[in-house]
Scaffold this active site. Structure first.
Site, short mmCIF file in Angstrom:
data_model
loop_
_atom_site.label_atom_id
_atom_site.label_comp_id
_atom_site.label_asym_id
_atom_site.label_seq_id
_atom_site.Cartn_x
_atom_site.Cartn_y
_atom_site.Cartn_z
N LEU A 136 0.81 -1.21 0.00
CA LEU A 136 0.00 0.00 0.00
C LEU A 136 0.85 1.27 0.00
CD1 LEU A 136 -2.76 -1.08 2.54
CD2 LEU A 136 -2.73 -1.33 0.05
N HIS B 19 -3.40 4.44 -2.62
CA HIS B 19 -4.48 3.65 -2.03
C HIS B 19 -5.27 4.50 -1.03
CE1 HIS B 19 -1.73 0.30 -3.30
NE2 HIS B 19 -2.87 -0.17 -3.73
N SER C 126 2.53 4.25 -7.69
CA SER C 126 2.42 2.80 -7.84
C SER C 126 3.44 2.14 -6.93
CB SER C 126 2.68 2.40 -9.30
OG SER C 126 2.82 0.99 -9.42
N GLU D 68 -8.36 5.23 -11.10
CA GLU D 68 -8.37 5.42 -12.55
C GLU D 68 -7.03 5.09 -13.20
OE1 GLU D 68 -9.84 9.28 -13.59
OE2 GLU D 68 -11.94 8.72 -13.20
N GLN E 226 -5.09 -13.63 -11.51
CA GLN E 226 -4.91 -12.53 -12.45
C GLN E 226 -3.46 -12.36 -12.89
OE1 GLN E 226 -6.49 -9.63 -9.48
NE2 GLN E 226 -4.89 -8.28 -10.25
#
Length: 282
Positions: A33, A37, A187, A150, A61
């Protein structure tokens, strides 16, 4: 902050909250995190009485077993981070069996072509895995509102599509990209960049800003050529893809049609680190 590891204990707790009339906001994560986040939980806090997080590294995934094995996991650090933020009331950290009780396998979905564009070309089956785990998490938490960043815009569009197809009683919210001071999209992968790479990677966001300006004055093929030229001149960087697509269908366009909304998507390898970004075109 309450912490739950099983579906039953989580649902018992949430049911008591609903009986008190509390509205529930939820944002699932795979851990590692960061402040990006927290922007999800800040949005949730404004519109709900109770904010719930989940931390689960979803195996289905990942296309590459090595990527799954390398994915950073530090649950204690993540729990401390959330607790210190003061934004989260409850965290769900399930084991695999809680979300995949029968077998570790994705469902198959028809996302109307959303899953075959962009990331889908490079990561086959990825979005079936995303859909499977998000559907299960939403069915277990039963939030009034759910929040997704997004930065993973294609994922957001697919989750919205799935929610509508399944008539899930939840409102899906997109939260704007949280950026570092130099514009780089926040990120967990940024931590793998050297300080020099991190500074150089600001060119990704700067290019998208230029695309938004060019969008008003030149053709789509001309924009593509300019973006290609930019990254051919960046040492240590390789552009995987750049696309301008319709925001609703995610289909690539070669012309700007009146009445449609468009978004630019850019994926670049900085060394061995794959960075993704996107921007709505005004």
């Amino acid at each position: 902050m309450e912490i739950f590891e099983t579906k039953k204990t989580l649902q018992d707790y949430l049911e008591r909250q609903r009986e008190m009339g509390k509205k529930i906001g939820f944002a699932p994560t795979m851990g590692a995190l960061h402040k990006g986040h927290l922007s999800l939980y800040e949005a949730a806090r404004k519109e709900n009485d109770l904010t719930v997080s989940s931390i689960f590294v979803n195996p289905t995934q990942f296309n590459n077993v090595s990527d799954l094995e390398k994915y950073p996991r530090d649950i204690n650090r993540d729990l401390y981070f959330l607790d210190e933020s003061g934004l989260v009331d409850a965290v769900y950290g399930p084991q695999v069996a809680e979300l995949y009780p029968e077998k570790l396998q994705s469902k198959s979905y028809d996302f109307g072509g959303l899953e075959t564009a962009m990331e889908g070309k490079f990561r086959p089956g990825h979005f079936d895995g995303v859909g499977t785990v998000v559907e299960e998490l939403l069915s277990q938490v039963k939030p009034d509102n759910a929040y997704f960043g997004e930065k993973d815009y294609q994922q957001l569009a697919i989750i919205r599509k799935m929610s509508n197809q399944l008539n899930l009683p939840v409102k899906i919210h997109g939260v704007k990209i949280y950026r570092e001071e130099n514009g780089l999209a926040m990120s967990s992968r940024n931590e793998r960049l050297s300080s020099g790479q991190r500074d150089a990677a600001k060119i990704i966001h700067e290019t998208l800003v230029k695309v938004n300006d060019w969008f008003k004055i030149i053709t789509v093929p001309e924009i593509y050529q300019r973006v290609k030229d930019i990254f051919e001149d960046q040492p240590g960087m390789v552009m995987e893809y750049f696309e301008i697509a319709d925001e609703e269908t995610l289909q690539e366009t070669d012309f700007f049609y009146k009445g449609h909304d468009y978004r630019a998507f850019l994926v670049v390898f900085v060394g061995e680190v794959r960075l993704i970004d996107n921007m709505h075109l005004d």
